[in-house]
Enzyme design. Sequence first.
Site, PDB file in Angstrom:
ATOM      1  N   GLY A  88       0.792  -1.230   0.000  1.00 57.54           N
ATOM      2  CA  GLY A  88       0.000   0.000   0.000  1.00 57.54           C
ATOM      3  C   GLY A  88       0.818   1.271   0.000  1.00 57.54           C
ATOM      4  O   GLY A  88       0.321   2.323   0.397  1.00 57.54           O
ATOM      5  N   SER A  89       2.073   1.197  -0.464  1.00 60.40           N
ATOM      6  CA  SER A  89       2.852   2.444  -0.472  1.00 60.40           C
ATOM      7  C   SER A  89       2.296   3.430  -1.499  1.00 60.40           C
ATOM      8  O   SER A  89       2.380   4.647  -1.303  1.00 60.40           O
ATOM      9  CB  SER A  89       4.332   2.169  -0.724  1.00 60.40           C
ATOM     10  OG  SER A  89       4.557   1.736  -2.045  1.00 60.40           O
ATOM     11  N   ASN A  90       1.705   2.930  -2.575  1.00 62.61           N
ATOM     12  CA  ASN A  90       1.081   3.855  -3.538  1.00 62.61           C
ATOM     13  C   ASN A  90      -0.179   4.483  -2.955  1.00 62.61           C
ATOM     14  O   ASN A  90      -0.451   5.659  -3.195  1.00 62.61           O
ATOM     15  CB  ASN A  90       0.792   3.145  -4.864  1.00 62.61           C
ATOM     16  CG  ASN A  90       2.040   3.045  -5.723  1.00 62.61           C
ATOM     17  OD1 ASN A  90       2.465   4.027  -6.332  1.00 62.61           O
ATOM     18  ND2 ASN A  90       2.652   1.869  -5.758  1.00 62.61           N
ATOM     19  N   MET A 107      -3.413  -7.418  -7.315  1.00 68.41           N
ATOM     20  CA  MET A 107      -2.815  -8.577  -7.980  1.00 68.41           C
ATOM     21  C   MET A 107      -3.863  -9.543  -8.539  1.00 68.41           C
ATOM     22  O   MET A 107      -3.653 -10.750  -8.541  1.00 68.41           O
ATOM     23  CB  MET A 107      -1.874  -9.310  -7.008  1.00 68.41           C
ATOM     24  CG  MET A 107      -0.737  -8.458  -6.490  1.00 68.41           C
ATOM     25  SD  MET A 107       0.262  -7.723  -7.795  1.00 68.41           S
ATOM     26  CE  MET A 107       1.192  -9.166  -8.313  1.00 68.41           C
ATOM     27  N   ARG A 108      -4.989  -9.004  -8.977  1.00 69.06           N
ATOM     28  CA  ARG A 108      -6.023  -9.826  -9.605  1.00 69.06           C
ATOM     29  C   ARG A 108      -6.288  -9.288 -11.002  1.00 69.06           C
ATOM     30  O   ARG A 108      -6.272  -8.062 -11.201  1.00 69.06           O
ATOM     31  CB  ARG A 108      -7.349  -9.772  -8.818  1.00 69.06           C
ATOM     32  CG  ARG A 108      -7.257 -10.083  -7.358  1.00 69.06           C
ATOM     33  CD  ARG A 108      -6.788 -11.470  -7.042  1.00 69.06           C
ATOM     34  NE  ARG A 108      -7.583 -12.511  -7.699  1.00 69.06           N
ATOM     35  CZ  ARG A 108      -7.174 -13.784  -7.829  1.00 69.06           C
ATOM     36  NH1 ARG A 108      -5.987 -14.159  -7.385  1.00 69.06           N
ATOM     37  NH2 ARG A 108      -7.943 -14.665  -8.411  1.00 69.06           N
ATOM     38  N   ASN A 149      -4.285   1.807 -13.553  1.00 68.99           N
ATOM     39  CA  ASN A 149      -3.353   0.833 -12.974  1.00 68.99           C
ATOM     40  C   ASN A 149      -1.939   1.389 -13.049  1.00 68.99           C
ATOM     41  O   ASN A 149      -1.613   2.164 -13.953  1.00 68.99           O
ATOM     42  CB  ASN A 149      -3.430  -0.474 -13.778  1.00 68.99           C
ATOM     43  CG  ASN A 149      -2.498  -1.551 -13.230  1.00 68.99           C
ATOM     44  OD1 ASN A 149      -2.435  -1.773 -12.018  1.00 68.99           O
ATOM     45  ND2 ASN A 149      -1.756  -2.213 -14.107  1.00 68.99           N
ATOM     46  N   HIS A 208       2.174   0.095 -13.116  1.00 68.51           N
ATOM     47  CA  HIS A 208       2.980  -1.092 -13.378  1.00 68.51           C
ATOM     48  C   HIS A 208       4.461  -0.700 -13.359  1.00 68.51           C
ATOM     49  O   HIS A 208       4.833   0.327 -13.920  1.00 68.51           O
ATOM     50  CB  HIS A 208       2.593  -1.674 -14.747  1.00 68.51           C
ATOM     51  CG  HIS A 208       3.290  -2.959 -15.037  1.00 68.51           C
ATOM     52  ND1 HIS A 208       2.962  -4.144 -14.402  1.00 68.51           N
ATOM     53  CD2 HIS A 208       4.336  -3.246 -15.863  1.00 68.51           C
ATOM     54  CE1 HIS A 208       3.764  -5.106 -14.835  1.00 68.51           C
ATOM     55  NE2 HIS A 208       4.598  -4.585 -15.722  1.00 68.51           N
TER      56      HIS A 208
HETATM   57  C1  GRF Z   1       3.913  -1.481  -7.331  1.00 67.70           C
HETATM   58  O1  GRF Z   1       5.247  -1.713  -7.660  1.00 67.70           O
HETATM   59  C2  GRF Z   1       3.065  -1.462  -8.560  1.00 67.70           C
HETATM   60  O2  GRF Z   1       3.730  -1.005  -9.683  1.00 67.70           O
HETATM   61  C3  GRF Z   1       2.687  -2.914  -8.721  1.00 67.70           C
HETATM   62  O3  GRF Z   1       2.515  -3.373  -7.408  1.00 67.70           O
HETATM   63  C4  GRF Z   1       3.328  -2.619  -6.524  1.00 67.70           C
HETATM   64  C5  GRF Z   1       2.467  -2.134  -5.392  1.00 67.70           C
HETATM   65  O4  GRF Z   1       3.222  -1.582  -4.361  1.00 67.70           O
HETATM   66  N1  GRF Z   1       1.521  -3.031  -9.562  1.00 67.70           N
HETATM   67  P1  GRF Z   1       2.510  -0.954  -3.083  1.00 67.70           P
HETATM   68  O5  GRF Z   1       1.587  -2.019  -2.508  1.00 67.70           O
HETATM   69  O6  GRF Z   1       1.739   0.254  -3.520  1.00 67.70           O
HETATM   70  O7  GRF Z   1       3.606  -0.611  -2.126  1.00 67.70           O
END
Ligand code: GRF
Length: 213
Positions: A34-36, A112-113, A129, A131
């Site tokens: 969940g860092s994003n 991741m789905r 999304n 990536h």
């Molecule tokens: C990120 O590297 C994103 O690009 C990929 O999954 C990771 C999620 O990281 N799809 P976080 O859970 O947001 O830390």
Amino acid sequence: MLDPQSVLISPALPDPWPRFEHPLKLGVLASGRGSNLEAIAASIQRGELHAQIQVVIYNNPQAAVAERADRLGLPKVLLNHRHYPSRESLDQDIIQTIQAHGADWVIMAGWMRRVTQVLIEAFPGQVLNIHPSLLPSFPGIHAVEQALAAGVKLSGCTVHQVELQVDSGPILIQAVVPVLPEDTPDTLQARIQAQEHRIYPAAIALAASHSST
Ligand code: GRF
């Protein structure tokens, strides 16, 4: 000489950040750390991204994102994919949960789905999304390892509008970072993630600017 710190972001980050008639209402889907999610919340907090996170949906009871959502004071809902007979039925519940929380942007942040047409059609152009590669190179899992194995000298991250094929769809923004000879998956991943946190809020603003013009 390669500067390990050099980063290229295209298009440039917004300056100033756009304001909308109402704050964008986001539903965030996450499976992992969940860092994003945190980066998007921080951008909103700083007054950059004009949005509100209405709900965080996660699919894995152990996911660290659940604690993060609590710490950020965000409503969270567990939709455990193991309890659904099909991808479509999970997506139906995602739609229902997003709408019940008043959101209309679906922000996949490490979800991741694979999603189905059911979800994509419910929020046209508003399922995004991120990536960790320069798409269309290295879609799918282990993108960072794929890039290292291919010996690319530049990599990065991409935010795109979601289409049915995994990690495909119109690209909104990309950040490019160098790949260094001594890189391991962890060091490259960290360099890329630092840029993910910059471009994801910007991509949401960009997508919303396009859709409101
Ligand atoms: C990120 O590297 C994103 O690009 C990929 O999954 C990771 C999620 O990281 N799809 P976080 O859970 O947001 O830390």
